[in-house]
Structures are given as C-alpha cells and as structure tokens.
Design an enzyme around this catalytic site. Structure first.
Site, PDB file in Angstrom:
ATOM      1  N   ASP A 233     -57.232  -9.842  25.322  1.00 27.20           N
ATOM      2  CA  ASP A 233     -58.049  -9.543  24.131  1.00 27.20           C
ATOM      3  C   ASP A 233     -59.344  -8.843  24.552  1.00 27.20           C
ATOM      4  OD1 ASP A 233     -59.142  -9.545  21.601  1.00 27.20           O
ATOM      5  OD2 ASP A 233     -59.531 -11.691  21.534  1.00 27.20           O
ATOM      6  N   GLU A 266     -66.155  -5.646  17.946  1.00 27.80           N
ATOM      7  CA  GLU A 266     -65.119  -6.224  17.073  1.00 27.80           C
ATOM      8  C   GLU A 266     -65.265  -7.721  17.001  1.00 27.80           C
ATOM      9  OE1 GLU A 266     -61.049  -8.037  16.263  1.00 27.80           O
ATOM     10  OE2 GLU A 266     -62.386  -8.278  17.943  1.00 27.80           O
ATOM     11  N   ASP A 294     -54.343  -4.641  19.399  1.00 26.84           N
ATOM     12  CA  ASP A 294     -55.247  -5.722  19.794  1.00 26.84           C
ATOM     13  C   ASP A 294     -54.385  -6.892  20.256  1.00 26.84           C
ATOM     14  OD1 ASP A 294     -57.207  -7.594  20.139  1.00 26.84           O
ATOM     15  OD2 ASP A 294     -57.938  -7.576  18.071  1.00 26.84           O
TER      16      ASP A 294
HETATM   17  N1  BES Z   1     -57.638 -10.262  18.882  1.00 32.82           N
HETATM   18  C1  BES Z   1     -58.371 -11.097  17.983  1.00 32.82           C
HETATM   19  C2  BES Z   1     -57.631 -11.332  16.691  1.00 32.82           C
HETATM   20  C3  BES Z   1     -56.425 -12.214  16.767  1.00 32.82           C
HETATM   21  C4  BES Z   1     -56.472 -13.415  17.436  1.00 32.82           C
HETATM   22  C5  BES Z   1     -55.282 -11.853  16.111  1.00 32.82           C
HETATM   23  C6  BES Z   1     -55.352 -14.219  17.472  1.00 32.82           C
HETATM   24  C7  BES Z   1     -54.163 -12.650  16.120  1.00 32.82           C
HETATM   25  C8  BES Z   1     -54.209 -13.856  16.818  1.00 32.82           C
HETATM   26  C9  BES Z   1     -59.726 -10.457  17.659  1.00 32.82           C
HETATM   27  O1  BES Z   1     -60.325  -9.908  18.787  1.00 32.82           O
HETATM   28  C10 BES Z   1     -60.641 -11.521  17.116  1.00 32.82           C
HETATM   29  O2  BES Z   1     -60.962 -12.422  17.843  1.00 32.82           O
HETATM   30  N2  BES Z   1     -61.017 -11.414  15.837  1.00 32.82           N
HETATM   31  C11 BES Z   1     -61.916 -12.363  15.212  1.00 32.82           C
HETATM   32  C12 BES Z   1     -62.240 -11.922  13.811  1.00 32.82           C
HETATM   33  C13 BES Z   1     -63.486 -11.117  13.678  1.00 32.82           C
HETATM   34  C14 BES Z   1     -63.733 -10.787  12.221  1.00 32.82           C
HETATM   35  C15 BES Z   1     -64.717 -11.763  14.302  1.00 32.82           C
HETATM   36  C16 BES Z   1     -61.246 -13.741  15.080  1.00 32.82           C
HETATM   37  O3  BES Z   1     -60.032 -13.786  14.916  1.00 32.82           O
HETATM   38  O4  BES Z   1     -61.980 -14.726  15.082  1.00 32.82           O
HETATM   39 ZN    ZN Z   2     -60.885 -11.617  20.023  1.00 31.80          ZN
END
Ligand code: BES
Ligand code: ZN
Length: 409
Positions: A233, A266, A294
């Site tokens: 990630d 992100e 991602d």
């Molecule tokens: N790669 C993650 C999203 C993710 C995590 C998708 C697990 C599917 C399964 C991304 O980098 C992330 O951490 N996104 C944040 C959301 C953002 C709005 C801060 C999250 O999921 O907390």
């Molecule tokens: Zn993440």
C-alpha cells in the site's frame, strides 16, 4: 487494548479538533457505509442507495462507533472525514449528489441496455507487450520505494521520494517514442506533490485515459518510529504503473492521451486526487476512464483472484475488465465493495468520471500488514499476482487509448 488505543485516539482527536476548530461545535460531516450508519442508528442527511454511501453529521462518539464497527467487519477506515477536505467542501453536496446520480443513471441504463463494452478480438501487439513485463523491474521499484522510512504527506520532508521518482521517470522516458511531459503538481491541501506523466494522443489528444495510484504511505499506530514502508500500500500499484509506462512509451503513439498519476496524500483523505479531479472537471476535461491501482501484491484470496470494486466505479468499465480478463488475463474476477471512498478513484467518481478499481483480493482478505511497519516485501509478496495489474494497465494504454469506446448515454 484496541479499545484503549481507540480511546486515546479519540481523546487526541478531540484535543486536535478543539485546537483547530475552537469556535465550532465538535461534529463533522462524513461519508460512511450506509448499512453501518443504519446498524448504528445514526441519522443520515442524504444517502445514495446505489453506492451504499450515506452522508451524516456525527459526534465524536458516533465516529468511534463507526470505526469500531468497520474494524470488526474487516474494513479499514470505515468513514471519510469531509471536514478535512476543503476541496470537497467547495464542491457542494448537491453538486456531488448530482454527479453521483448522473453516474448511477448511466450505470443503470447501461446495465439494462443491449450494449457491452467488450473488446472484439485479441491483439498480438498487446500480447507482445505482456511478454516485455519484467518482474525484476517491478520488484526493484517496490523495494526502492519501501526503503524510505515513510512517504507520509505530513512528514517534515514529504517530497524526497517524489523528486527521486520524477528523476527515474525522466530517465525511463529518455528515449520514449511518444511525445511526453513530466510534471510535479503542487497542492493546496498538502505540502506533498503529485506527479503526472502525460503521453500525448495523436488524433484524439483531448480524450484522456487516466491511470493512477498513490505514492504516499502511512503508519497509523501510536508511538515507535512510525516506519511506513508501504510496499503493498501502495508501492505495488505505483510499480505496476511505472512498468506499464516503460512499455507503452516504446510503442506507437496512441490516439488518445494517457495521463499517469502518482498521487500525494491519499492516506490523509485522498488529498492529491481530490484536487486533481476537481481541476479536470473545472476545465471540462474529457476523461474517458480512470484506472486506480492501489494494493496489488498480496493475493489474499488466492493467486490471480482479483477483487473488482463495485462502489465508486462504473458498470461499463467493470464489464470492460471482464472482457480484458477473458481474452488476456484468465484470472478469477470477484465483485466486491470497499463500502466507502477507499482510494483515489472515488475522487474522480465524485466529479462524475468513469472509474475502475481492480484490487489484490476480496475486501475481507486484504493484506493485514498495511499501514504498519510490517508492510514490506516478504514471503507473501507475490509479483506473479501483481503482474496481472500491470497487464490491465497495458490494455488501458494500448486498447482503450486506441479505441472510440466511451461510457454510453
Ligand atoms: N489502499 C487503501 C484502501 C484499501 C484498504 C482498500 C484495504 C481496500 C482494502 C488506502 O490507501 C487507504 O488506506 N485508504 C483510506 C481511506 C482514505 C479516505 C483516508 C482507508 O481505507 O482508511
Ligand atoms: Zn492505505
């Protein structure tokens, strides 16, 4: 222990909110999984049944309940804090709902209609490009990116890896066959910069295929050195894009323009992509499709099992992925949901653009080590699995960027 940590986080966030927002009562607007909001009896001010997303104004207690429930059900953040996102606020909620409703209607018409966005036949040129994918290249990019202590947007020097990435991109493109442009993008919401590489289209340069992933990383634990190698990630998606760009830039120029993005911030709320998508929309850019990569390195549901996220994405592109898969990739595709705007594709979707997010596994089986010092290249990292996502990017760049297919209606 978890409750204690969450409690501490909660107190810390209260203190922070208090400092940031002295004159305001401590509630905030969020987007969250509609079913979570209903389970918890939290009233929604607006909701979208199709995407399953609800808009609510919550107290800190409500926020904590949502976090607990989403962690219990194996989701990650569970909600999105819209008060952090000054750029969301300047897109009114009405405008956002309008964009979502338009996409929803297009999806529904498409789902009921006779058309399917399939590729007519296999191309030997694309298969030739697949043969050029180097696992070693992908691995060395992931290893290089994850060797930084972190790539956090709020670190004192948030652009070290960004500047080095730009240099590597320029070196990669030194003998590109396609006219290109490499740019750093400044943001208002974070000091970190995003990177864009534009491969200019020949006959239809105003039609744009976007492919992106976030380059930043985060460690969400308290204390310690807060190492955030972010191998899965999202050094993984970043490396898929880097390798696809290397190959595409050596092929004939495509008809459409291809914009590659490595987004900033992100992990702190889709910051870079939110600004970029909003700017494209303001300029009325004709973005045909947005591919988000991602997390592609941990085959939690088995080798070559790809999760195809159905929320904040478009029906016709999910069909397109199935067709790409039938012809070229032969993976198992499973439809699943994040349940909230979990990555940068959500930024584009909110501006009304068609998006796709193929993911490393089913939602429930994603890499448990993300957002920690343990997200490194290890025995579970599977570059054979990850290659499938480089192939998807190659098909976007070599098929979709050379066709006239677009979201119908
Ligand atoms: N790669 C993650 C999203 C993710 C995590 C998708 C697990 C599917 C399964 C991304 O980098 C992330 O951490 N996104 C944040 C959301 C953002 C709005 C801060 C999250 O999921 O907390
Ligand atoms: Zn993440």
């Amino acid at each position: 222990m978890k409750a204690l940590l969450l409690g501490l986080l909660f107190i810390a966030s209260l203190a922070q909110a208090h400092i940031d927002n002295l004159e305001n009562f401590i509630t905030k607007p969020i987007l969250a999984d509609l079913s979570d909001l209903r389970t918890l009896g939290i009233p929604t001010m607006a909701q979208d049944e199709y995407t399953g997303v609800g808009y609510a104004v919550v107290t800190p207690e409500m926020q904590l309940k949502i976090q607990e429930l989403s962690h219990a059900t194996g989701k990650c953040g569970g909600f999105e804090d819209l008060s952090l996102d000054q750029f969301f606020v300047s897109t009114s909620f009405d405008q956002l709902l309008g964009n979502l409703a338009t996409l929803k209607q297009k999806n529904e018409l498409y789902d009921r209609g006779p058309f399917r966005s399939v590729i007519a036949e296999k191309s030997s040129i694309i298969e030739g490009a697949f043969a050029e994918i180097s696992l070693e290249n992908m691995k060395s990019t992931v290893q290089w990116l994850s060797s930084y202590p972190n790539r956090f947007n709020k670190a004192p020097q948030p652009n070290g890896h960004v500047e080095e990435m730009k240099k590597r991109l320029e070196a990669l493109l030194a003998n590109s066959k396609v006219p290109f442009q490499v740019s750093l993008i400044d943001h208002g919401s974070t000091k970190q910069k995003s990177i864009r590489v534009r491969l200019l289209g020949s006959t239809n340069p105003n039609e744009i295929i976007v492919m992106g992933g976030h380059l930043d990383s985060i460690n969400i634990s308290l204390g310690g050195q807060r190492l955030a190698p972010g191998a899965d990630d999202n050094a993984s998606g970043s490396a898929n894009l880097f390798e696809a760009l290397r190959i595409i830039s050596q092929k004939d120029q495509s008809l459409r323009t291809i914009d590659f993005f490595w987004y900033a911030g992100e992990e702190s709320g889709l910051l870079g992509s939110a600004e970029i998508a909003k700017q494209y929309k303001a300029q009325k850019a004709d973005v045909i499709a947005v591919l988000q990569l991602d997390m592609t390195l941990f085959p939690g549901s088995g080798n070559l099992v790809i999760g195809n996220m159905t929320d904040f994405t478009s029906s016709w592109l999910r069909d397109y992925l199935r067709s790409v898969n039938d012809l070229y990739i032969h993976a198992q595709i499973i439809e699943d949901k994040c349940g909230y705007g979990c990555s940068d594709h959500a930024s584009w979707h909110r501006q009304g653009y068609a998006t796709l997010m193929p993911f490393e596994s089913r939602m429930k089986q994603y890499n448990p080590n993300i957002h920690s010092a343990r997200d490194v290249v290890n025995k579970d990292s599977n570059f054979d699995h990850s290659v499938a996502y480089t192939k998807i990017a190659l098909v976007f760049g070599m098929d979709l960027a050379n066709s006239s297919v677009r979201q119908p209606y």
